[in-house]
Design a protein around this motif. Structure first.
Motif, PDB file in Angstrom:
ATOM      1  N   ILE A  71       6.448   9.939   3.243  1.00  0.00           N
ATOM      2  CA  ILE A  71       6.999   8.799   2.512  1.00  0.00           C
ATOM      3  C   ILE A  71       5.878   7.866   2.070  1.00  0.00           C
ATOM      4  CG2 ILE A  71       7.535   7.529   4.662  1.00  0.00           C
ATOM      5  CD1 ILE A  71       9.965   6.345   3.102  1.00  0.00           C
ATOM      6  N   GLU A  72       5.903   7.508   0.782  1.00  0.00           N
ATOM      7  CA  GLU A  72       4.869   6.670   0.185  1.00  0.00           C
ATOM      8  C   GLU A  72       5.507   5.606  -0.711  1.00  0.00           C
ATOM      9  OE1 GLU A  72       1.918   4.647  -1.273  1.00  0.00           O
ATOM     10  OE2 GLU A  72       1.611   6.093   0.371  1.00  0.00           O
ATOM     11  N   LEU A  73       5.051   4.382  -0.568  1.00  0.00           N
ATOM     12  CA  LEU A  73       5.609   3.254  -1.322  1.00  0.00           C
ATOM     13  C   LEU A  73       5.236   3.285  -2.800  1.00  0.00           C
ATOM     14  CD1 LEU A  73       7.041   0.396  -1.056  1.00  0.00           C
ATOM     15  CD2 LEU A  73       4.734  -0.535  -0.787  1.00  0.00           C
ATOM     16  N   GLN A  74       3.992   3.670  -3.103  1.00  0.00           N
ATOM     17  CA  GLN A  74       3.472   3.558  -4.467  1.00  0.00           C
ATOM     18  C   GLN A  74       3.816   4.788  -5.296  1.00  0.00           C
ATOM     19  OE1 GLN A  74      -0.736   1.823  -4.325  1.00  0.00           O
ATOM     20  NE2 GLN A  74      -0.380   2.341  -2.174  1.00  0.00           N
ATOM     21  N   SER A  75       4.481   4.566  -6.412  1.00  0.00           N
ATOM     22  CA  SER A  75       5.004   5.687  -7.209  1.00  0.00           C
ATOM     23  C   SER A  75       3.894   6.548  -7.809  1.00  0.00           C
ATOM     24  CB  SER A  75       5.923   5.176  -8.314  1.00  0.00           C
ATOM     25  OG  SER A  75       5.233   4.280  -9.171  1.00  0.00           O
ATOM     26  N   ASP A  76       2.764   5.947  -8.201  1.00  0.00           N
ATOM     27  CA  ASP A  76       1.702   6.763  -8.790  1.00  0.00           C
ATOM     28  C   ASP A  76       1.094   7.705  -7.755  1.00  0.00           C
ATOM     29  OD1 ASP A  76       0.542   4.616  -7.428  1.00  0.00           O
ATOM     30  OD2 ASP A  76      -1.028   4.269  -8.929  1.00  0.00           O
TER      31      ASP A  76
END
Length: 289
Positions: free
Chosen positions: A94-99
């Protein structure tokens, strides 16, 4: 949390994430070629000590093909791919930053690891995992971005299976930081939670975790960040050719800031393994009676 998604970009390491394609071109890979996890290992580990640090987590947690793992703040997916490729474990990243999430998903697919690594773009504090639980939660240099560790640790505790493990490498404070330091740290590395080493451990223990192992990484990371600056500067001409001056100047600024704060004894680090305490509800109720 959309505000956090924007503010975290003040940390220069998290910008220009497509620079990894420049590195891949240097080794003769196009933007569509299939890849090996080994091809990426030099470029996709954005924490300290690269895959050596991941090997330590694999050993300490006994990760194998049956292990279900949640990787919090998974970035461009380096640790998740490395673990999946080496052990066969099933990983939710899981990662917050879409890029970073989009890049991670692309690279994982090109490595043929999409059946082992599932990428989620979301906020760990808000994402609904439904009934999904994990044998281990892992994280590298991410949790210091999250200010409310009471909520965070409760969420991670609930996501773990009974006797599940929590492993993190995270940034700590070594002195009582003044207001100017805190503002600068928040701007340059989005530091929101920087307890002392002992406080970090006691926070875990107060939220249902039992300490298994801890190590003060401050000296090791100070040496690492010093060497990183030296190496990056020694390859300046090559880096400008590969990435362009803007990217190189941005990363150089970031590396120097982090190196300064480790070298001056203000920031330190922790490696910790904790275990979810298994509460025997029947026993607890019996004692109450």
């Amino acid at each position: 949390m959309n505000n956090d998604r924007l503010k975290i970009k003040s940390m220069k390491l998290y910008n220009n994430v497509e620079r990894i394609f420049n590195e891949l071109r240097e080794i003769g890979k196009s933007t569509s070629d299939t890849l090996l996890a080994e091809d990426l290992a030099k470029f996709d580990q954005l924490h300290y000590h690269g895959t050596d640090a991941i090997d330590i987590s694999i050993k300490k947690l006994g990760i194998n093909e049956k292990t279900k793992i949640l990787d919090v703040g998974s970035g461009i997916g380096g640790p998740a791919r490395y673990i999946a490729n080496k052990t066969g474990a099933q990983i939710t990243a899981i990662e917050l930053q879409s890029d970073q999430h989009n890049l991670a998903k692309n690279l994982t697919k090109r490595c043929g690891l999409s059946n082992k690594v599932s990428h989620i773009c979301g906020d760990i504090l808000e994402y609904d995992f439904k009934d999904q639980t994990f044998d281990a939660v892992v994280s590298w240099l991410t949790l210091y971005h999250i200010s409310d560790h009471e909520i965070l640790l409760k969420k991670l505790y609930d996501l773990l299976n009974p006797n599940g493990f929590f492993y993190t490498e995270d940034i700590t404070s070594r002195i009582n930081l003044n207001e100017a330091d805190l503002k600068e740290i928040e701007k340059e590395i989005y530091g929101k939670h920087l307890p002392y080493f002992d406080k970090y451990i006691s926070n875990l223990e107060h939220n249902g975790f039992e300490l298994v192992f801890s190590e003060d990484m401050s000296n090791s990371w100070t040496d690492f960040t010093k060497e990183r600056i030296k190496q990056y500067n020694s390859e300046k001409e090559r880096n400008i050719r590969v990435h362009g001056k803007e990217v190189v100047d941005s990363l150089n600024s970031f590396y120097n800031f982090v190196g300064q704060y480790f070298s001056n004894g203000k920031l330190g680090g922790i490696r910790v393994v904790a275990k979810k305490k298994y509460l025997n509800i029947l026993s607890a109720n019996f004692k109450l009676i």
